[in-house]
Write a protein that holds these residues in place. Structure first.
Motif, short mmCIF file in Angstrom:
data_model
loop_
_atom_site.label_atom_id
_atom_site.label_comp_id
_atom_site.label_asym_id
_atom_site.label_seq_id
_atom_site.Cartn_x
_atom_site.Cartn_y
_atom_site.Cartn_z
N ILE A 1 6.45 3.60 -0.93
CA ILE A 1 5.44 2.65 -0.48
C ILE A 1 5.85 1.24 -0.88
N ARG B 1 1.17 -1.69 -1.22
CA ARG B 1 0.28 -0.77 -1.94
C ARG B 1 -1.15 -0.81 -1.41
N CYS B 2 -1.55 -1.97 -0.89
CA CYS B 2 -2.92 -2.08 -0.40
C CYS B 2 -3.14 -1.20 0.82
N GLU B 3 -2.13 -1.13 1.68
CA GLU B 3 -2.29 -0.38 2.93
C GLU B 3 -1.37 0.83 2.99
N ASP B 4 -0.71 1.17 1.90
CA ASP B 4 0.20 2.33 1.85
C ASP B 4 1.22 2.32 2.99
N ARG C 1 0.05 -3.56 9.12
CA ARG C 1 -0.93 -4.16 8.21
C ARG C 1 -0.40 -4.36 6.79
N MET D 1 -1.86 -7.27 4.62
CA MET D 1 -3.19 -7.62 5.13
C MET D 1 -4.30 -7.04 4.26
N GLY D 2 -3.93 -6.54 3.12
CA GLY D 2 -4.94 -5.99 2.23
C GLY D 2 -5.48 -7.04 1.28
N PRO D 3 -6.27 -6.60 0.30
CA PRO D 3 -6.90 -7.57 -0.62
C PRO D 3 -5.92 -8.43 -1.41
N VAL E 1 -5.28 4.17 0.08
CA VAL E 1 -5.79 4.58 1.40
C VAL E 1 -5.27 5.94 1.83
N ARG F 1 -4.14 5.50 -8.46
CA ARG F 1 -3.65 4.17 -8.79
C ARG F 1 -4.35 3.65 -10.04
N GLU G 1 -5.31 -3.41 -7.76
CA GLU G 1 -5.19 -1.97 -7.96
C GLU G 1 -6.16 -1.47 -9.03
N LEU H 1 -11.71 -10.53 3.08
CA LEU H 1 -10.29 -10.70 2.80
C LEU H 1 -9.65 -11.84 3.58
N ARG H 2 -10.14 -12.06 4.80
CA ARG H 2 -9.47 -13.04 5.68
C ARG H 2 -10.46 -13.56 6.70
#
Lengths: 416, 82, 376
Positions: A351, A354-357, A377, A380-382, B38, B43, B54, C301-302
């Motif tokens: 991976i 990590r936010c979107e795997d 994506r 595009m995560g947090p 996801v 984590r 995380e 987030l955006r």
């Protein structure tokens, strides 16, 4: 809130504190805003003894410090918005000093997402904020002088730091060592650290090996970390451990500067001799303008504070100190350049985001960051690409694009 | 100022030095998995400085709180997602 | 200078262009796609991915309904990344006038074979508990779905390439010529058919096109699974989409398969810059919070903007350009580009191949906009 300050300083680490002190000393109204609960940034988190002189200085002048405030948007030039736990704070200013510091660069490798695999600074921050580490086995890995500092800190707190794996080669490090000769203070610090490692410390369980040309190729475990595989030349071996503290040097936090329209060069905020960015009334100092360590951050902060106060002659007096420290910074960045082998640690299934795997194999088919983001994506995560950004730049050469508000996630009610 | 603070992590009381972050309290309570990714991977904290997200857990009913940036308070109710 | 010949050149690899390219390739045509940026990077990336049947006019209904059926037919084969989710829509009535409008819609759809369901206040609250109390009801349309459009556009491009098409990526069309296109890098391509499916950029390539940019804002949240279950749209949305005045907002929220919420919507005419407009964003979010009071506490987030391609009569342009012999238009889809992309492709190819169109095409013909002659 009272009248708008003359100078707003974003970030209460060394650079921010130095800028605030100098600006306040020069008679200006100064406000410092920081997202942590207390001043100190990363390196002085918890207010260690070596930072006390600076904390005293800040207390000795009239500076307003707002903690727990996350700057996320520019409402208009001269006004920033910060989110706190009680709502949104409007921060007006005549000049602003961006001292937003840096974060660790993370590179993916198999198993890096396991719980208890952390950044080097990451594990240190956890310990500083209450994680008991006594008696735990730790491997410190990655690159940069931070590894030494972290290993020493963990040893002092009773961890069994088995080894420090530094990916730089012994010849790179030797050149660094020789280069350090002109920076005597740092040389002595480094030497003390190394000597310390080869002893069984009073609290530490064992001595700590420091290995160059060495890196972690895999982290093992099912629900959490149980051990790591290390590589050094042809040698591979496994070490059982409770924590892996792994980070590959530092990446400047330039997002807020970008949002304000400042020019960014090679991933750092571009500044002139007086630490002014390409935007009028916006200054920047510290790691944000280029990774260079504590002393450089302090002197840059002082110059920025003085310049913001119009004290250009006083600022000029500090130029030689800064020039000297910049040489150390150059040496630093050359020494700890990342080797190519680190690019091929990932398997297709590793991976990266990590936010979107998002796995390595999914990213490989794209030729631009924008296309990769849109299709997978990734970024595009947090974390808004702060963790994967350093990795994709190293792996694929993709640079982050323009930044939009909010510069970090905030509640919907703060956005409106 | 009190020396320690007691909070609840997954219904278990944990005592920590005053000023500790929730992330340290969770690890101290023996929990390593803070959340699931996801695709369901376990984590935990990575960066320790609030940028990786995380370490998110639910604190006093509010999801997606960064535990490494939240100071422990007496009676805080922390739930991990693991 | 290189020159290549194709059967069809498709300008723009957004959802409409890529769907048209795939349909042309399916027809056996040798296709070239020219995309100035990245696949699906324009309004396709910015918008909501709502596959929705609409009843503003018979023509709009016919197009959306036909296209929705086409989406349903291919839903099983869409890649996982397209995230097709048949969550349905609920049109929300805040007062009796809006509920009457909901009933009108119900009848309209029932008369045309589209199954919908009127929800009273209690049923609405039960199915969407996060909506504010005091709403009078709504209309549930179970046949509506949502997708993630950029991946759909990529899927259509991949299908086209699999049939031997050429993709010119990252290079813009400088001009449409009599025989084809001239690219900014000097390449010229010729084809029997040229399709301008460049969305809000289409007027830059074809003078006189009655297509104007209509700016929209969106915000995406972190993951909150089940905060809403359907795409929720206020019935007042129609007033917003209808109006030609400068600026309007309407409550429109979409649950993504990821559990994230996509919050819209806004419309502005005459604004060319892509920066987020703080006052418009505020109005849009205020409106959303009015319907979903708990929304304020969710993490966002955006925020971003996009440009819809809008025509004066709110119907797209699908068909031959009245003057230019080889040029076809497939643009002007406003907020319905994702939904009507597949129907657009079918209508376009039928016209190219001189066949009867699957649904009447007259309402969408570019010729309806005829003004003074345009010089190519």
């Amino acid at each position: 809130m009272a009248d708008a300050p003359d100078v707003l300083v974003v970030g209460a680490g060394p650079a921010g504190m130095a800028a605030a002190w100098r600006a306040a000393q020069s008679g200006l109204r100064v406000t410092v805003v920081d997202d942590n609960p207390a001043a100190g940034g990363q390196i002085w988190r918890g207010g260690p003894p070596e930072a006390q002189a600076w904390f005293e200085r800040i207390r000795s002048v009239d500076v307003q410090v707002i903690n727990g405030a996350r700057v996320f948007q520019q409402l208009r030039p001269g006004t920033l918005l910060a989110e706190t736990n009680s709502g949104v704070c409007e921060l007006n200013y005549s000049s602003v000093v961006l001292a937003t510091g840096a974060r660790e660069r993370f590179l993916p490798f198999p198993g890096w997402t396991l719980p208890n695999v952390m950044g080097a600074g990451g594990l240190q921050a956890l310990v500083k904020t209450g994680l008991p580490i006594e008696g735990k086995r730790v491997v410190v890995a990655g690159s940069g002088p931070l590894l030494l500092a972290v290993a020493a800190y963990l040893r002092r707190h009773g961890a069994g730091v088995v080894l420090v794996a530094e990916q730089a080669s012994v010849s790179q490090l030797a050149r660094f060592g020789i280069g350090l000769l002109r920076h005597r203070k740092k040389l002595l610090e480094g030497w003390e650290l190394k000597k310390d490692f080869s002893r069984k410390g009073a609290t530490a369980q064992s001595k700590t090996e420091y290995l160059s040309s060495c890196w972690v190729s895999e982290a093992h475990g099912t629900e959490k970390l149980e051990g790591v595989t290390l590589m050094r030349g042809a040698k591979r071996w496994c070490v059982a451990c409770d924590y892996l503290a792994c980070g590959f040097h530092l990446v400047p936090n330039v997002e807020l500067a970008e949002l304000l329209g400042c020019s960014i060069e090679s991933g750092s905020v571009k500044v002139d001799a007086f630490q002014q960015t390409t935007v009028a009334n916006v200054y920047s100092a510290g790691e944000t303008t280029g990774i260079g360590g504590l002393e450089l951050s302090l002197v840059e902060g002082e110059i920025a504070g003085l310049a913001a106060a119009g004290k250009h002659n006083a600022a000029r007096e500090l130029f030689p100190v800064r020039a000297e420290q910049r040489k150390f910074a150059d040496l630093l960045n050359r020494t700890f350049a990342l080797r190519g082998e680190l690019k091929v640690l990932s398997t297709p299934q590793t991976i990266v985001c990590r936010c979107e795997d998002v796995t390595f194999e999914r990213l490989q088919r794209y030729t631009s960051w924008r296309a990769a983001k849109l299709q997978t994506r990734c970024g595009m995560g947090p974390c808004q690409g702060r963790v994967c950004g350093g990795a994709v730049e190293f792996l694929f050469g993709w640079r982050a694009e323009s930044v939009r508000p909010p510069v970090l996630p905030v509640k919907i009610e703060s956005l409106r | 100022m009190p020396e320690t603070v007691t909070l609840v992590v997954n219904r278990i009381a944990v005592e920590v030095p005053a000023g500790s972050m929730v992330s340290a309290a969770i690890l101290k309570s023996g929990v390593n998995t803070f959340r699931r990714s996801v695709t369901g991977e376990p984590r935990g904290p990575l960066c320790g400085m609030g940028i990786c997200f995380e370490c998110r857990v639910t604190i006093d009913g509010e999801p997606h709180c960064r535990s490494c940036q939240t100071v422990c308070r007496n009676g805080m109710d922390v739930r991990t997602d693991g | 200078m290189s020159s290549k010949t194709y059967d069809a050149i498709i300008i723009g690899a957004g959802i409409v262009g890529s769907a048209c390219a795939a349909e042309c390739a399916r027809e056996g045509l040798h296709v070239a796609i020219v995309e100035a940026g990245i696949v699906g990077g324009g309004a396709t990336a910015a918008g909501m991915g709502h596959l929705v049947v609409m009843d503003d006019s018979e023509a709009q209904f016919a197009l959306t309904r036909y296209s929705q059926q086409l989406w349903d037919e291919i839903s099983y084969e869409l890649p996982r990344e397209v995230e097709h989710d048949a969550c349905g829509t609920i049109w929300i009535a805040a007062d009796d006038e809006e509920l009457a409008e909901a009933r009108r819609k119900e009848k309209f759809y029932a008369d045309r074979g589209v199954k919908t369901e009127i929800l009273d206040a209690q049923a609405l609250a039960e199915t969407e508990p996060n909506l504010r109390p005091g709403l009078v009801g709504g209309l549930r349309v179970p046949g509506d779905s949502v997708i993630y459009p950029p991946c759909a556009a990529q899927y259509f491009v991949d299908q086209t390439l699999a049939k031997g098409a050429s993709l010119f990526l990252g290079v813009a069309v400088k001009a449409i010529t009599a025989e084809g296109v001239l690219l900014h890098d000097g390449t010229s391509l010729s084809a029997g058919v040229i399709v301008n499916s460049a969305g809000s950029s289409s007027p830059a390539l074809t003078r006189g096109l009655e297509v104007k940019k209509r700016k929209g804002h969106l915000v995406i949240t972190d993951r909150y699974p089940n905060f809403v279950r359907h795409q929720l749209v206020e019935l007042g949305y129609l007033k917003s989409a209808h109006t030609l005045t400068a600026e309007s907002v309407a409550f429109n929220i979409q649950p993504r398969r990821t559990g994230q919420l996509l919050i819209g919507s806004s419309r502005q005419f005459g604004v060319d810059d892509a920066q987020v407009d703080a006052p418009v964003l505020t109005r849009m979010l205020d409106r959303a919070i009015e319907y979903l009071p708990g929304l304020g506490k969710l993490s966002s987030l955006r925020a971003w903007t996009g440009f819809r391609a809008a025509t004066p009569d709110k119907l797209p342009l699908i068909g031959p350009h009245p003057e230019h012999e080889r040029l076809y238009l497939a643009t002007g889809h406003e907020g319905l580009g994702i939904t009507t992309s597949l129907a657009t492709a079918k209508l376009l190819v039928a016209q190219i191949m001189n066949r009867e169109t699957p649904i009447p095409v007259t309402p969408y013909l570019p010729a309806r906009m005829a003004r003074e002659p345009v010089h190519a």
